[in-house]
Design a protein around this motif. Structure first.
Motif, short mmCIF file in Angstrom:
data_model
loop_
_atom_site.label_atom_id
_atom_site.label_comp_id
_atom_site.label_asym_id
_atom_site.label_seq_id
_atom_site.Cartn_x
_atom_site.Cartn_y
_atom_site.Cartn_z
N ASP A 46 5.77 -19.32 -22.24
CA ASP A 46 5.64 -20.74 -22.57
C ASP A 46 5.71 -21.64 -21.33
OD1 ASP A 46 5.59 -19.95 -25.18
OD2 ASP A 46 7.69 -20.44 -25.58
N LEU A 47 6.08 -21.06 -20.18
CA LEU A 47 6.15 -21.88 -18.96
C LEU A 47 4.76 -22.39 -18.57
CD1 LEU A 47 8.64 -19.75 -16.80
CD2 LEU A 47 9.08 -22.02 -17.78
N GLU A 48 3.75 -21.65 -18.96
CA GLU A 48 2.37 -22.07 -18.64
C GLU A 48 2.11 -23.42 -19.29
OE1 GLU A 48 -0.11 -18.80 -19.81
OE2 GLU A 48 0.87 -17.42 -18.42
N GLY A 49 1.60 -24.33 -18.50
CA GLY A 49 1.35 -25.68 -19.01
C GLY A 49 2.55 -26.60 -18.87
N LYS A 50 3.66 -26.06 -18.41
CA LYS A 50 4.87 -26.88 -18.25
C LYS A 50 5.19 -27.04 -16.75
CE LYS A 50 6.35 -27.41 -22.59
NZ LYS A 50 5.57 -26.49 -23.40
N THR A 51 6.17 -27.94 -16.47
CA THR A 51 6.61 -28.14 -15.08
C THR A 51 7.84 -27.29 -14.81
OG1 THR A 51 5.74 -30.38 -15.04
CG2 THR A 51 7.42 -29.84 -13.41
N LEU A 52 7.73 -26.47 -13.78
CA LEU A 52 8.83 -25.58 -13.39
C LEU A 52 9.33 -26.00 -12.01
CD1 LEU A 52 10.43 -22.84 -13.89
CD2 LEU A 52 8.61 -21.73 -12.58
N THR A 77 -0.72 -19.87 -11.78
CA THR A 77 -1.69 -20.96 -11.53
C THR A 77 -1.69 -21.96 -12.68
OG1 THR A 77 -3.35 -19.48 -12.47
CG2 THR A 77 -3.28 -19.66 -10.07
N LYS A 78 -1.21 -21.52 -13.86
CA LYS A 78 -1.17 -22.44 -15.01
C LYS A 78 0.16 -23.18 -15.12
CE LYS A 78 -4.41 -19.83 -17.86
NZ LYS A 78 -4.50 -18.90 -19.00
N VAL A 79 1.10 -22.85 -14.21
CA VAL A 79 2.40 -23.52 -14.23
C VAL A 79 2.39 -24.62 -13.18
CG1 VAL A 79 4.89 -23.22 -13.93
CG2 VAL A 79 3.53 -21.37 -14.93
N ASN A 80 2.85 -25.81 -13.60
CA ASN A 80 2.93 -26.91 -12.64
C ASN A 80 4.25 -26.77 -11.86
OD1 ASN A 80 2.76 -29.36 -11.31
ND2 ASN A 80 3.78 -30.45 -13.01
N LEU A 81 4.17 -26.39 -10.58
CA LEU A 81 5.38 -26.16 -9.81
C LEU A 81 5.86 -27.46 -9.16
CD1 LEU A 81 4.68 -22.75 -7.97
CD2 LEU A 81 5.89 -23.15 -10.13
N LEU A 82 7.13 -27.79 -9.41
CA LEU A 82 7.76 -28.92 -8.72
C LEU A 82 8.62 -28.32 -7.61
CD1 LEU A 82 8.50 -31.93 -8.50
CD2 LEU A 82 10.25 -31.55 -10.25
N LYS A 83 8.13 -28.46 -6.35
CA LYS A 83 8.75 -27.70 -5.26
C LYS A 83 9.77 -28.55 -4.50
CE LYS A 83 4.42 -25.17 -4.67
NZ LYS A 83 3.16 -25.12 -3.88
N PHE A 84 10.96 -27.98 -4.31
CA PHE A 84 11.98 -28.64 -3.49
C PHE A 84 12.15 -27.86 -2.19
CE2 PHE A 84 13.01 -30.17 -7.75
CZ PHE A 84 13.14 -31.52 -7.51
N ASP A 85 11.33 -28.23 -1.19
CA ASP A 85 11.39 -27.51 0.08
C ASP A 85 12.42 -28.14 1.00
OD1 ASP A 85 9.66 -25.27 -0.04
OD2 ASP A 85 7.95 -26.66 -0.16
N THR A 86 13.68 -28.12 0.56
CA THR A 86 14.74 -28.69 1.40
C THR A 86 15.36 -27.61 2.27
OG1 THR A 86 16.04 -28.49 -0.62
CG2 THR A 86 15.43 -30.69 0.04
N ASP A 87 15.82 -28.02 3.45
CA ASP A 87 16.52 -27.11 4.37
C ASP A 87 15.71 -25.85 4.70
OD1 ASP A 87 18.63 -28.89 4.42
OD2 ASP A 87 19.68 -27.88 2.77
N VAL A 88 14.41 -26.01 4.91
CA VAL A 88 13.60 -24.85 5.27
C VAL A 88 14.08 -24.30 6.62
CG1 VAL A 88 11.28 -24.11 5.95
CG2 VAL A 88 11.60 -25.55 3.92
N GLY A 89 14.15 -22.98 6.70
CA GLY A 89 14.71 -22.33 7.90
C GLY A 89 16.08 -21.75 7.59
#
Ligand SMILES: [Fe+2]
Ligand SMILES: [Fe+2]
Lengths: 416, 268
Positions: B105-111, B137-149
Motif C-alpha cells: 500500500d506504500l505505492e502511491g503514498k509519501t514515505l 518508483t511508485k512511492v513518493n519519497l520524502l528524503k531527509f538528507d541531514t548530516d550526510v557523512g
C-alpha cells in the motif's frame, strides 16, 4: 512449550510498547529475581517485534511468543541480570503511630542505620535498593559511631517541635526607651552574639555535605540547628536596633577565634569545640544576659535562644560521648584539637574588650561608678560560672576531672 | 609517543564523542593498552586514512565497515562490536489514518526516509522493501538528507522522519528499530497516531576495523582492554551508557550481507 511457567503475568491489552505498556512491564520485572519469567499477554501485534528488541536493549531475555487458545499473544520474558538493584526489598514495614503522629524516632527504630555506609549509593535514601554502577560520591562521614548518636532522631523531633518565629513570637511592641549608655551596651552585646551565631550557622553547613545519607537524621538535625542559628542572628540583630542602640564593634579577638572554628575539618572535633565547649559556654552567657536584661524583649530574645542552644549542646554532648565510647583514641585527638586552637589564640588576652564593657554596663544597669563596680563583679562571676559548668560538661562527656580542668582553661577567651 | 600506541579513529557526530573516547582512552592507558584517538568529521575520510595506514583502528558504521572490507579484498580484520549493534532492524512506521495496511500500500503514498548514507533509515529499508516487491518508483519519497557523512549516527534524520509522519507530511516512514524502541520507551511516540507496520530482516551495525598487517600485539592489547570494560564498574558504565551499549561483543560478519547486496544494486 505452551505451559512454560511464568512467575508473574500481566495483561497488556492492546497497549503498544510506547503507549504505557512499559509502566506495567518494568515494575513487574522488578518483582522478579534474575532469570524469573514474566508473561505479557497482549493483542497488540507490533509487540511481536518491539518486545524482543526492547528486551535485547535492556538485557532481558526474550524467551518466546506463545499462541493461546484465545486471540492474544503470550510473550515470555526472563529478567536479565544487569542493573539488578542491590539489597533486600523493603516489605512488611508499617510505621508505628502514637496518637496519630509518626516521629523521626519511630522511623529510625523501624529502619536502623547501617554501621558503615557505601559512598556509591549516592543520595539513595536508607532502605532503597540501589542499582549498581552509580558513581562514587564525595561523602567522607561513613561510620555510624562517628556520625550518628542513637539520640539523633529524638533530638530532631524535639527541634522541629520547638521552632519559633523571630518576627511574631517576640513582644517587639514592648521595646522600651532605655538610657543611651544601656542601649549602646545592648547593641554591643547583640553584635557579639550575632557574630558568633554566624559561625555556628556556617560550621555545621560544612559537614552536612560530607554525611552519608544513610545517616540523614544527623543532617536533618544539623539543618534544624542551622535554622535555629539563622533565627538567632535575625532576632539578635533586631534587638540591637529595635531601640535605636545600633550595632557595636566586631573585635579581632572574636574574628580570630571564630576563624579557628570555621577551619576545623573533623566533624567530631567541630562538634566538640563548637557545641560542647562554645555553645555550652554560651548557655551561661545567655543566662547572664537574661538575668540582667533591662527589658522583657531582651529577656525573651535570649531566653528563647538559650532553649535552642541547650539542644545544640545536648546533641554535641551525645555525639562526642558516643564517639568516645567507640574510639578510645578520640580523647587525645580532642585534647590535641583544643591545644592547637589555643596555640593559634595565644596572643589573645581576655574576652573581647567591647563585650566586657557591654556586659559590665548591662549588669550594672546604669553608669554610676558604684553600679559599674557591681557590674564588674557580676562579669567576673560569670567567667567563673562558665569555667565551672564547662568542667562539669566535660566530665559528663567522659573526661577525667584533671583533663576537664585543663581543657576548660585552654578554651578560647572569646567564649565560642 | 611510542609506536606501541594504538591510534584510533572515530567520527565526531556529537560533542559527547570527545567524552566517550577520552574516557575509553584513559581506561585503555590504565590497562596496558596505550591508546590515543583522532576524530573525523565524516566516515569517508576516516576510511581513507585507515586504508592509508594513518590510523590503526577505525570505529566504523556498517557502511564504512563494508567499504573497508571491499577495498581490502575482505582481508581487513574486525575486532568487536556493541551488543546493541547486533540484530538491528529497520521499521516502516505508518500513520493510523493513512489506510496503509501492507507495505504494498506504500505505492502511491509519501514515505519519509532518512539520510542517503544511513544504513538503518534509508539504504536497507528501501533495499528490503524492493526485495519484497514494492515498486519504489511508485512511492513518493520524502528524503531527509541531514548530516550526510555521519552515516546516520546522529539519528537526526530518523527524528525528522518520525516528525514528518506525526505531522502528516508523510503517511509512512523508515527508521531504525533502536530509535523506534528508544523513542517509545522514552514516551516520545504518540501511539494513537503512529504504529509500526513492518519490520525488515535483521542486520548488524557498527564495527572496529583494522588492516590485516596491523601489529598483532596492538590487536591483542586492544581486544583485552575493550572486553575488559564491564557494566558494573561505575567508570566503565558511564562510558558504555554514553556509547549506547551494555556489553562489547566479538565480531561476526553475516549481519552485513544484506548491506553488501544493497550497495551492489542501489535504490533511490
Ligand atoms: Fe545560636
Ligand atoms: Fe547553637
Amino acid at each position: 512449550m505452551q505451559n512454560e511457567n511464568a512467575a508473574l503475568a500481566i495483561d497488556g491489552g492492546d497497549l503498544a510498547l510506547g503507549a504505557g505498556l512499559l509502566a506495567l512491564i518494568r515494575p513487574a520485572l522488578d518483582l522478579l529475581e534474575p532469570g524469573g519469567v514474566l508473561a505479557v499477554n497482549s493483542v497488540n501485534q507490533a509487540l511481536r517485534d518491539d518486545l524482543p528488541r526492547w528486551c535485547q536493549l535492556q538485557h532481558h531475555e526474550y524467551r518466546e511468543r506463545q499462541k493461546t487458545d484465545q486471540d492474544y499473544d503470550r510473550h515470555l520474558i526472563a529478567r536479565g541480570s544487569l542493573s539488578v538493584p542491590l539489597g533486600e526489598r523493603e516489605s512488611g514495614i508499617t510505621l508505628p503511630q502514637h496518637e496519630g503522629h509518626i516521629s523521626a524516632e519511630d522511623v529510625l527504630n523501624s529502619i536502623p542505620m547501617p554501621e558503615h555506609a557505601d559512598p556509591t549509593s549516592g543520595f539513595a535514601p536508607r532502605g532503597a535498593r540501589v542499582e549498581p554502577g552509580g558513581p562514587r560520591y564525595p561523602f567522607s562521614l561513613l561510620d555510624r559511631e562517628h556520625v550518628a548518636p542513637p539520640e539523633v532522631a529524638k533530638l530532631y523531633d524535639q527541634a522541629i517541635a520547638a521552632q519559633w518565629n523571630a518576627n511574631t513570637d517576640i513582644p517587639w511592641d514592648k521595646t522600651p526607651k532605655l538610657p543611651d549608655a544601656i542601649e549602646r551596651a545592648l547593641g554591643q552585646v547583640f553584635t557579639f552574639l550575632a557574630e558568633n551565631e554566624l559561625s555556628a550557622l556556617y560550621l555545621p553547613s560544612k559537614f552536612i555535605s560530607r554525611i552519608h545519607p544513610s545517616y540523614v537524621e544527623t543532617a536533618m538535625f544539623l539543618s534544624t540547628q542551622m535554622a535555629d542559628e539563622a533565627r538567632h542572628i535575625d532576632v539578635f540583630l533586631k534587638r540591637a536596633r529595635a531601640g535605636g542602640g545600633g550595632l557595636g564593634v566586631s573585635s579581632a579577638t572574636t574574628s580570630q577565634s571564630l576563624l579557628s572554628l570555621l577551619e576545623l575539618e573533623d566533624f567530631t572535633e567541630a562538634a566538640f569545640l563548637l557545641s560542647v565547649l562554645g555553645e555550652g559556654t554560651f548557655l551561661d552567657l545567655l543566662t547572664f544576659i537574661e538575668d540582667h536584661a533591662p527589658d522583657e524583649v531582651t529577656a525573651e530574645v535570649v531566653r528563647r535562644a538559650r532553649n535552642d542552644e541547650a539542644r545544640h549542646v545536648h546533641f554535641g554532648l551525645v555525639h562526642v560521648r558516643h564517639a568516645l565510647v567507640h574510639d578510645e583514641s578520640l580523647y587525645s585527638r580532642l585534647e590535641a584539637a583544643v591545644r592547637r586552637r589555643a596555640a593559634t589564640l595565644s596572643n589573645v588576652g581576655g574576652a573581647p574588650e567591647p563585650l566586657q564593657d557591654g556586659l559590665t554596663v548591662l549588669a550594672a544597669g546604669s553608669t554610676t561608678a558604684k553600679a559599674i563596680g557591681r557590674g564588674h563583679d557580676a562579669f567576673r562571676e560569670l567567667l567563673h560560672t562558665m569555667h565551672e559548668s564547662r568542667v562539669k560538661r566535660l566530665e559528663h562527656a567522659g573526661f577525667t576531672v584533671e583533663q576537664a580542668q585543663t581543657l576548660s582553661d585552654l578554651h578560647t577567651p572569646n567564649f565560642m | 609517543m611510542s609506536d606501541e600506541t594504538i591510534l584510533l579513529g572515530a567520527v565526531a557526530y556529537d560533542a559527547k564523542v570527545v567524552t566517550i573516547w577520552e574516557g575509553i582512552r584513559d581506561h585503555f592507558n590504565q590497562n596496558g593498552a596505550p591508546m590515543d584517538f583522532v576524530l573525523f568529521s565524516n566516515y569517508e575520510r576516516q576510511v581513507e586514512l585507515l586504508l592509508k595506514g594513518h590510523i590503526d583502528v577505525a570505529w566504523n558504521t556498517p557502511l564504512a565497515h563494508v567499504r573497508v572490507q571491499q577495498q581490502t579484498d575482505n582481508r581487513s580484520i574486525s575486532l568487536g562490536t556493541r551488543d546493541s549493534d547486533q540484530d538491528f532492524h529497520s521499521r516502516v512506521v505508518v500513520r493510523n489514518d493513512s489506510g496503509i495496511e501492507s507495505i504494498k500500500d506504500l505505492e502511491g503514498k509519501t514515505l519519509a526516509v532518512g539520510s542517503r548514507d544511513s544504513t538503518q533509515a534509508r539504504i536497507l529499508p528501501l533495499h528490503f522493501l524492493r526485495a519484497e516487491g514494492v515498486e519504489l518508483t511508485k512511492v513518493n519519497l520524502l528524503k531527509f538528507d541531514t548530516d550526510v557523512g555521519k552515516h546516520g549516527d546522529t539519528g537526526t534524520s530518523e527524528i525528522d522522519v518520525l516528525e514528518a509522519v506525526a505531522d502528516g507530511r508523510a503517511q509512512a516512514g523508515t527508521v531504525g528499530d533502536l530509535i523506534w524502541v528508544n523513542e517509545q520507551s522514552a514516551g516520545h511516540v504518540d501511539a494513537n497516531l503512529i504504529r509500526s507496520l513492518w519490520t525488515t530482516p535483521p542486520f548488524d551495525h557498527c564495527m572496529f576495523d583494522v588492516l590485516p598487517d596491523l601489529d598483532a600485539g596492538k590487536i591483542e592489547r586492544f581486544k583485552k582492554a575493550l572486553f575488559g570494560m564491564t557494566w558494573d564498574v561505575p567508570e566503565h558504565r558511564r562510558l558504555l551508557e554514553l556509547e549506547g551499549l551494555k556489553v562489547w561483543m566479538p565480531p561476526r560478519e553475516d549481519g552485513y550481507n544484506s548491506l553488501r547486496d544493497a550497495l551492489a544494486s542501489p535504490t533511490p
